[in-house]
Design a protein around this motif. Sequence first.
Motif, PDB file in Angstrom:
ATOM      1  N   ALA A   1     -33.366-101.236  30.179  1.00  0.00           N
ATOM      2  CA  ALA A   1     -33.382-101.695  31.562  1.00  0.00           C
ATOM      3  C   ALA A   1     -34.257-100.767  32.405  1.00  0.00           C
ATOM      4  N   GLN A   2     -34.794-101.311  33.474  1.00  0.00           N
ATOM      5  CA  GLN A   2     -35.657-100.541  34.364  1.00  0.00           C
ATOM      6  C   GLN A   2     -34.879 -99.383  35.006  1.00  0.00           C
ATOM      7  N   LEU A   3     -35.463 -98.203  34.949  1.00  0.00           N
ATOM      8  CA  LEU A   3     -34.868 -97.045  35.621  1.00  0.00           C
ATOM      9  C   LEU A   3     -34.996 -97.181  37.132  1.00  0.00           C
ATOM     10  N   PRO A   4     -34.076 -96.603  37.904  1.00  0.00           N
ATOM     11  CA  PRO A   4     -34.206 -96.602  39.366  1.00  0.00           C
ATOM     12  C   PRO A   4     -35.437 -95.809  39.803  1.00  0.00           C
ATOM     13  N   TYR A   5     -36.000 -96.200  40.928  1.00  0.00           N
ATOM     14  CA  TYR A   5     -37.217 -95.564  41.445  1.00  0.00           C
ATOM     15  C   TYR A   5     -37.081 -94.041  41.598  1.00  0.00           C
ATOM     16  N   PRO A   6     -35.973 -93.525  42.148  1.00  0.00           N
ATOM     17  CA  PRO A   6     -35.870 -92.060  42.290  1.00  0.00           C
ATOM     18  C   PRO A   6     -35.938 -91.335  40.953  1.00  0.00           C
ATOM     19  N   GLU A   7     -35.356 -91.930  39.902  1.00  0.00           N
ATOM     20  CA  GLU A   7     -35.401 -91.291  38.593  1.00  0.00           C
ATOM     21  C   GLU A   7     -36.818 -91.288  38.027  1.00  0.00           C
ATOM     22  N   ILE A   8     -37.558 -92.372  38.265  1.00  0.00           N
ATOM     23  CA  ILE A   8     -38.945 -92.437  37.804  1.00  0.00           C
ATOM     24  C   ILE A   8     -39.768 -91.359  38.493  1.00  0.00           C
ATOM     25  N   ALA A   9     -39.536 -91.172  39.781  1.00  0.00           N
ATOM     26  CA  ALA A   9     -40.251 -90.119  40.513  1.00  0.00           C
ATOM     27  C   ALA A   9     -39.930 -88.745  39.932  1.00  0.00           C
ATOM     28  N   GLN A  10     -38.672 -88.513  39.578  1.00  0.00           N
ATOM     29  CA  GLN A  10     -38.290 -87.223  38.993  1.00  0.00           C
ATOM     30  C   GLN A  10     -38.919 -87.026  37.614  1.00  0.00           C
ATOM     31  N   ILE A  11     -39.003 -88.090  36.836  1.00  0.00           N
ATOM     32  CA  ILE A  11     -39.641 -88.010  35.527  1.00  0.00           C
ATOM     33  C   ILE A  11     -41.085 -87.576  35.655  1.00  0.00           C
TER      34      ILE A  11
ATOM     35  N   GLU B   1     -48.266-102.736  32.013  1.00  0.00           N
ATOM     36  CA  GLU B   1     -49.290-102.240  32.945  1.00  0.00           C
ATOM     37  C   GLU B   1     -48.873-102.512  34.388  1.00  0.00           C
ATOM     38  N   ARG B   2     -48.434-103.716  34.652  1.00  0.00           N
ATOM     39  CA  ARG B   2     -48.026-104.077  36.016  1.00  0.00           C
ATOM     40  C   ARG B   2     -46.755-103.346  36.440  1.00  0.00           C
ATOM     41  N   ALA B   3     -45.853-103.114  35.498  1.00  0.00           N
ATOM     42  CA  ALA B   3     -44.634-102.378  35.818  1.00  0.00           C
ATOM     43  C   ALA B   3     -44.950-100.938  36.190  1.00  0.00           C
ATOM     44  N   ILE B   4     -45.898-100.330  35.472  1.00  0.00           N
ATOM     45  CA  ILE B   4     -46.310 -98.964  35.823  1.00  0.00           C
ATOM     46  C   ILE B   4     -46.910 -98.946  37.219  1.00  0.00           C
ATOM     47  N   GLU B   5     -47.787 -99.909  37.500  1.00  0.00           N
ATOM     48  CA  GLU B   5     -48.410 -99.983  38.824  1.00  0.00           C
ATOM     49  C   GLU B   5     -47.367-100.187  39.927  1.00  0.00           C
ATOM     50  N   ASP B   6     -46.332-100.962  39.622  1.00  0.00           N
ATOM     51  CA  ASP B   6     -45.310-101.273  40.626  1.00  0.00           C
ATOM     52  C   ASP B   6     -44.275-100.166  40.791  1.00  0.00           C
ATOM     53  N   GLN B   7     -43.915 -99.487  39.687  1.00  0.00           N
ATOM     54  CA  GLN B   7     -42.762 -98.601  39.695  1.00  0.00           C
ATOM     55  C   GLN B   7     -43.085 -97.111  39.806  1.00  0.00           C
ATOM     56  N   VAL B   8     -44.256 -96.709  39.333  1.00  0.00           N
ATOM     57  CA  VAL B   8     -44.595 -95.278  39.375  1.00  0.00           C
ATOM     58  C   VAL B   8     -45.098 -94.920  40.769  1.00  0.00           C
TER      59      VAL B   8
END
Length: 214
Positions: free
Chosen positions: A3-13, A164-171
């Motif tokens: 499942a997609q990680l929450p945005y704050p966790e992606i930022a921390q990664i 590719e689109r998920a990276i563009e949207d979520q990172v």
Amino acid sequence: MAAQLPYPEIAQIFARFRAAEPEPKGELEHSSAFTLLVAVALSAQATDKGVNLATRKLFAVADTPERMLALGVEGVTEHIRTIGLFRNKAKNVIALSQRLIDAFGGEVPASRAALQSLPGVGRKTANVVLNMWFRIPAQAVDTHVFRVANRTGIAPGRDVIAVERAIEDQVPAPYQQHAHHWLILHGRYVCKARKPACAACLIREYCRYEEKNL
């Protein structure tokens, strides 16, 4: 697929990735947009190390479209014989060199559509050139990026375009330029396909991989 990680966790990664490697670099050797384009096109179904061994001698004699054309298909073939699919790749290198001269004045274009019009150049190759040479935050999704994005939950998707689109949207924007390089390196050296080194993973507490070998 995780499942997609929450945005704050992606930022921390990605903050951790950047702290560990502030300026990640691609491992293909090149000195110009043209040599980068050729190296990436040759890297399909081949290792970067193997491509570098072949292109050192190739680029020493042919580092422009004009010089590459002068070598001809047979000349290029002799230099890249150790690389997988070398015969077809040699034909593509000559054909793309000719098209660069005919359509773009011998210059590598800074457009995905234009790059993809070149023989042997797909979306991934185009994105690598845009990112590494032109500093456009395009996301090149190879097998490493696809695996890590899905396994961890950073940017899950059923195909490379979706990832590719998920990276563009979520990172987050500050990490877009180097995102695919961090993911490639993580997949190549830590989050490996068969035996991921989860105990050595700097993002392990955020990872959604159900088979973490901690």
